[in-house]
Every structure is written in structure tokens, then in C-alpha cells.
Design an enzyme around this catalytic site. Sequence first.
Site, PDB file in Angstrom:
ATOM      1  N   LYS A 220     -11.416  28.027  82.119  1.00 34.97           N
ATOM      2  CA  LYS A 220     -10.112  27.891  81.471  1.00 34.97           C
ATOM      3  C   LYS A 220      -9.129  28.729  82.299  1.00 34.97           C
ATOM      4  CE  LYS A 220      -7.896  29.391  77.137  1.00 34.97           C
ATOM      5  NZ  LYS A 220      -7.611  28.687  75.888  1.00 34.97           N
TER       6      LYS A 220
ATOM      7  N   GLU B  62     -10.796  22.082  70.085  1.00 35.23           N
ATOM      8  CA  GLU B  62     -11.001  23.540  70.145  1.00 35.23           C
ATOM      9  C   GLU B  62     -10.349  24.155  68.915  1.00 35.23           C
ATOM     10  OE1 GLU B  62      -9.487  25.510  73.709  1.00 35.23           O
ATOM     11  OE2 GLU B  62      -9.349  27.396  72.598  1.00 35.23           O
TER      12      GLU B  62
ATOM     13  N   ARG C  49      -8.732  32.200  65.150  1.00 37.33           N
ATOM     14  CA  ARG C  49      -7.580  33.076  64.935  1.00 37.33           C
ATOM     15  C   ARG C  49      -7.114  33.049  63.493  1.00 37.33           C
ATOM     16  NH1 ARG C  49      -3.736  31.035  69.752  1.00 37.33           N
ATOM     17  NH2 ARG C  49      -5.473  30.705  71.179  1.00 37.33           N
TER      18      ARG C  49
HETATM   19  C1  3PG Z   1      -3.721  29.042  73.258  1.00 38.11           C
HETATM   20  O1  3PG Z   1      -4.807  29.580  73.406  1.00 38.11           O
HETATM   21  O2  3PG Z   1      -2.846  29.440  72.468  1.00 38.11           O
HETATM   22  C2  3PG Z   1      -3.532  27.827  74.040  1.00 38.11           C
HETATM   23  O3  3PG Z   1      -3.519  28.129  75.347  1.00 38.11           O
HETATM   24  C3  3PG Z   1      -2.433  26.961  73.589  1.00 38.11           C
HETATM   25  O4  3PG Z   1      -1.242  27.258  74.197  1.00 38.11           O
HETATM   26  P1  3PG Z   1       0.032  26.368  73.870  1.00 38.11           P
HETATM   27  O5  3PG Z   1       0.378  26.623  72.420  1.00 38.11           O
HETATM   28  O6  3PG Z   1       1.080  26.828  74.815  1.00 38.11           O
HETATM   29  O7  3PG Z   1      -0.368  24.925  74.093  1.00 38.11           O
END
Ligand code: 3PG
Length: 213
Positions: free
Chosen positions: A130, A42, A46
Site C-alpha cells: 500500500k 477494506e 477505526r
Molecule cells: C485511508 O486510509 O483513509 C484511505 O487512504 C482513504 O483515503 P481517502 O479518504 O483520501 O480516499
Amino acid sequence: MSLSSREILSKAPVVPVLVIEDANDAVPLAKALVAGGLPVLEITLRSAAAEESIKRIIAEVPDAITGAGTVINAKQMERMAKIGCAFSVSPGHTKSLLKAAKDTGVPLLPGAGTPSEIMYLLEHGYDMLKFFPAEQQGGVSMLKALSGPLPQVKFCPTGGVSLANLGDYLALPNIITVGGSWVAPKDAVKAGDWATITRLAQEATDKVAELRG
Ligand code: 3PG
């Protein structure tokens, strides 16, 4: 023939959630994760380099199943369909996002955290969701509680999931896989330390295999 969300997530011991700042890191990072047993990636929208990173991984890492994360509007969904993403992930859902997913045919893993949100998505044909942000929304105990009234839904929890609590999540009946950023720490990516990333991915892969028997 494209794979459904269920088929894609079934191939993922863990889904690495990636924020790629430099598109030059995309291919070696993807290769390192695939080498460690994690083919479903994924790449979150961002960073400015996200789209170029996705394109490069699709072109150069055929063993990866490349998806876009943090897809929060229809325009982004249409863009991701155009560049050939295998799937998309959203922290939540809106009417227009669900419509764009349907129109483009890109499998969407929409985010939900409450019974009403889950019921709304069920009504729209989604039973693979999710759960985000997992730890902050009640984590394992919340998912356990949701499995009573809504057993037909499977979740991919992300947000605060790590090697330390992976086992607690995977022990639940309503978890298809988990997502997280811990397998690709920012400093290792910055340093080009791909061996560490493969090691972390392999550690996660092995742990899931051990937990799932
Ligand atoms: C996110 O979208 O930032 C994810 O959920 C990842 O979260 P994490 O950095 O706590 O694994």
C-alpha cells in the site's frame, strides 16, 4: 484455499476504504459496492462497529472479499484471523505486525512510502504494497520515480485518490489497483442511499475498464 494479496487485488478495479459507524449499514453497503463491480472491501478498524460489520459482511455477502484496514498491531491481526478476514491492510508496518501476518496466514498489504521501507518489506517477502498516504507522499511522480530502481514492487495507492486522478495512477507500470473512500461517501451511507453508492462504484468500475482497455 485463501487468496494471496496479488490475487485479491487483481479482482479489484478499486478497493473501497470504509469507515462503518453503524453495523446495520455494513451489509447493505457491501451489497451496494459489490453490485457496482467492487467486490474487494477494506473495512477499517477505526470505528467501534468495525469488527461486527466485518463479521456480518463475511456471513451475509458471500460475493464480497472482505478485509480489515488500519490493522496496526499483532493483536488486531490475530483478531481478524479469528473472524475470518480474507486480507488485512496496514498504513505502515512493524516487525511484530509482519510476524503476526506470517503466523496467522492472513494476507497483509503493508504500507510503505520510502525506498528504505519498500526494501525492508521486499526483504520480508512483500512485493505488493500500500502506498500511503499517496498524494501526500508525492503521488504519481513519486511512484513513477520508484518504478525505476524498484520495478518488482506493485502498489495500491490510497489517500487522496479519486475518479479525477485515477487515470494518472493507473497509467503507471507499478500500480495493481487503487484504494479510496470516494465510492462510499459518509452522507450517502448515513442516508442509506445505496443506489448512489452503487452508481459511484459502477462509475469507478467503468472508468478502470476504459483505462485498462
Ligand atoms: C485511508 O486510509 O483513509 C484511505 O487512504 C482513504 O483515503 P481517502 O479518504 O483520501 O480516499
